[in-house]
Structures are given as structure tokens and as C-alpha cells.
Design an enzyme around this catalytic site. Structure first.
Site, PDB file in Angstrom:
ATOM      1  N   ARG A   1       0.823  -1.220   0.000  1.00 47.70           N
ATOM      2  CA  ARG A   1       0.000   0.000   0.000  1.00 47.70           C
ATOM      3  C   ARG A   1       0.853   1.265   0.000  1.00 47.70           C
ATOM      4  O   ARG A   1       0.507   2.247  -0.647  1.00 47.70           O
ATOM      5  CB  ARG A   1      -0.933  -0.011   1.197  1.00 47.70           C
ATOM      6  CG  ARG A   1      -1.972  -1.116   1.054  1.00 47.70           C
ATOM      7  CD  ARG A   1      -3.053  -0.943   2.061  1.00 47.70           C
ATOM      8  NE  ARG A   1      -4.025  -2.010   1.984  1.00 47.70           N
ATOM      9  CZ  ARG A   1      -5.014  -2.161   2.854  1.00 47.70           C
ATOM     10  NH1 ARG A   1      -5.143  -1.303   3.849  1.00 47.70           N
ATOM     11  NH2 ARG A   1      -5.862  -3.144   2.730  1.00 47.70           N
TER      12      ARG A   1
ATOM     13  N   ASP B   1     -15.477   8.648   9.613  1.00 45.46           N
ATOM     14  CA  ASP B   1     -14.383   7.725   9.320  1.00 45.46           C
ATOM     15  C   ASP B   1     -13.087   8.531   9.324  1.00 45.46           C
ATOM     16  O   ASP B   1     -13.109   9.753   9.160  1.00 45.46           O
ATOM     17  CB  ASP B   1     -14.588   7.047   7.951  1.00 45.46           C
ATOM     18  CG  ASP B   1     -13.819   5.739   7.829  1.00 45.46           C
ATOM     19  OD1 ASP B   1     -14.432   4.665   7.975  1.00 45.46           O
ATOM     20  OD2 ASP B   1     -12.589   5.784   7.619  1.00 45.46           O
TER      21      ASP B   1
END
Ligand code: SAM
Length: 295
Positions: free
Chosen positions: A58, A166
């Protein structure tokens, strides 16, 4: 046909050569450790050494995007005071898997017993507040909103609000857009979906304006300060705390319990359990569902 043992040998050879393939960037154990330390300190997320390949994959994308040559340069960038890349790194390392009507028992409970009394309150002019914490792309939040609109069809003109938060701004943007491939809504009961989503171009479905007006999407790190004071009648925080260590989870459950009124409901993920100081405040009421004591 290839004999099973030959096949197994070929597969393990392929795995060995894949594992042995040189990486584009060198990534030392110390660099992984520093990233894991930052992730835990900033987002509460525990990243065990077994997840090193995931972290590499990532963050290698971030290095390429930033045209950096080493993880050393990347670490220097994310540890600079006020670095915007810090938030990008946290977002890149979150797991955002979600589904509409995931863990359906929570929504069955909402429809059958939790929302009817709240609907009475809303119709009498009262306030109803719901929080979907760690909402990812909004599929959980819209699943809640569909149930709310079934119980309170005119919720948009009542004092009914759903907060969706979030840490990852990218998933929040998807939630605010409220557009999903039609197939993503396959588990949504047709009677709810047909009233709240409309077909748009590209075979997608879009949450209608009335439903979107109920929801506010906001960036919020659960490890930080929370600007809202509550109380929340319903609080969903599912499959989020599972990434936190036990102590962080216990602190989070207590903070949630403090924001629930007596009788308020907390729904958590299938592999999460309430423990620590909040246990005395939250009474189990169904699968991974809790009611705030004193109701
Ligand atoms: C696996 S998803 C769960 C989504 C949804 N609740 C569900 O159960 O389908 C976990 C979400 O938690 C968010 N998250 C992780 N750490 C967080 C933190 N410290 N503060 C806020 N959100 C966080 C991630 O960005 C991700 O979107």
C-alpha cells in the site's frame, strides 16, 4: 494431467520465486516498525509483523505517487510536523471492507424493535440521533437510513439525524456521493431499496435526496477528541475496533457508553466483544448488540 505432487512442487516453486522477487523499494524491519508505531499512535490500529507485505504494497503506491526513492525519505516526510502525507498514510493503511446490510441481525432488530419507539418520539417532535462510526463508504450508514425511512417516512422533515464518520477521507467522499453499483445493493430488502435509491447512468444506484439529507459525513479519528456531545440513541461501530489493541478497544467502548442515554443501543462487529469499564454500563441484548443500562 499433472500429478498432484508435481503440481504442489510447481506451485511452491512459483511461490518461492514470487517471494524472492526483488522489491522495487527496500523496506527494513526498522522502517516497518516505525510505520507500525505511527499507525498505532495516531489511529489506534495494531499492525502485526505478519502484515508487513500489505504495508509495503500500500505504501509503495504512495512512494511512486510522490516520486520518492526510499522508505527513509517517506518516513522523513510523514514525520514532518503538520505533514499532510500523515493523513494519506493512515488512509492508505485502513481496511475499508464493507457491505450493505452486513450482519443483518442488527438491521432486523432496528426494524422490529429499536426504531418503532424512536419513530413515535420523532412524530411527536422529539429528537433522534444515530452515529455510524467507522462508516467506510457509507454502505452501513445507508442501510441504517433505509430502516429509519421505513419507520419514519418523513424523517427528513423531523428532528432525525445520522452522523457518519471515518478516518479515511476517500471513503467518506464515496459515502457522500451515495452512488453504488446496483449489485452492491443485492442484500438490501427490495421494499426498502425501491423507496430510497434511484437508477442513474452506468447501471448505478444513487441514494435519493431525502435519504442523503438525513446523513452528515465527517472525517473523525476515533482516537482524537470528539466534537459531538450526544446523546446518540443508536451507535454502530462495527469491524473497526477489531484493528485496535485491547486497551484501546476498552477505552473506546467506555467513550461510546458515555454518549448513550439509558436504553440507547450499541452495535459492534461479529468478532468484537465489550470488555473493561463499559461492561458495567452495557447490557447484552442480542448478537453483538448492547443496551445502555438505566433504561
Ligand atoms: C472494515 S471497515 C468497517 C466498515 C463498516 N463499519 C462495516 O462494518 O461494514 C473499518 C473502517 O474503520 C475506519 N477506521 C479505522 N481506524 C479508525 C480510526 N482510528 N478512526 C476512525 N475510523 C477508523 C477505516 O477507515 C474503515 O473505513
Amino acid at each position: 494431467m499433472t500429478a498432484p505432487s508435481a503440481l504442489a512442487a510447481a506451485m511452491s516453486a512459483a511461490e518461492i520465486s514470487r517471494d524472492a522477487a526483488p522489491r522495487e523499494f527496500s523496506f527494513s524491519a526498522a522502517e516497518f516498525g516505525e510505520i507500525a508505531r505511527l499507525l498505532r499512535a495516531e489511529a489506534g490500529i495494531d499492525m502485526p509483523p505478519a502484515k508487513e507485505p500489505l504495508v509495503y504494497a500500500r505504501l509503495a503506491k504512495r512512494l511512486r505517487a510522490l516520486r520518492l526513492r526510499t522508505f527513509k525519505e517517506y518516513l522523513a516526510l510523514v514525520t514532518e510536523p503538520g505533514s499532510p502525507e500523515r493523513a494519506q498514510m493512515l488512509a492508505a493503511l485502513t481496511t475499508n471492507v464493507t457491505r450493505f446490510f452486513r450482519e443483518p441481525h442488527h438491521f432486523e432488530d432496528l426494524r422490529r424493535k429499536v426504531l418503532p419507539p424512536l419513530a413515535e418520539r420523532a412524530k411527536a417532535g422529539g429528537r433522534v440521533r444515530i452515529w455510524s462510526a467507522g462508516c467506510s463508504t457509507g454502505m452501513e450508514t445507508y442501510s441504517i437510513a433505509m430502516c429509519v425511512l421505513e419507520a419514519i417516512p418523513d424523517a427528513a422533515s423531523r428532528d432525525v439525524k445520522i452522523l457518519a464518520t471515518d478516518i479515511n477521507p476517500k471513503v467518506l467522499a464515496e459515502g457522500a456521493a451515495g452512488r453504488y453499483p446496483a449489485d452492491a445493493l443485492r442484500d438490501a430488502p427490495e421494499v426498502l431499496r425501491s423507496r430510497t435509491f434511484e437508477s442513474v447512468e452506468g447501471g448505478q444506484l444513487q441514494a435519493n435526496a431525502a435519504m442523503r439529507s438525513l446523513i452528515t459525513f465527517r472525517e473523525l479519528n476515533l482516537m482524537g477528541d470528539w466534537p459531538m456531545k450526544g446523546p446518540f440513541d443508536i451507535l454502530f461501530c462495527r469491524n473497526v475496533a477489531i484493528y485496535f489493541d485491547e486497551e484501546t478497544q476498552q477505552r473506546l467502548w467506555k467513550r461510546f457508553a458515555d454518549l448513550l442515554p439509558p436504553g440507547g443501543r450499541l452495535c459492534i462487529g461479529h468478532s468484537e466483544r465489550i470488555a473493561g469499564p463499559a461492561s458495567a454500563m452495557l447490557i447484552s441484548d442480542g448478537v453483538t448488540s448492547y443496551e445502555r443500562s438505566g433504561g
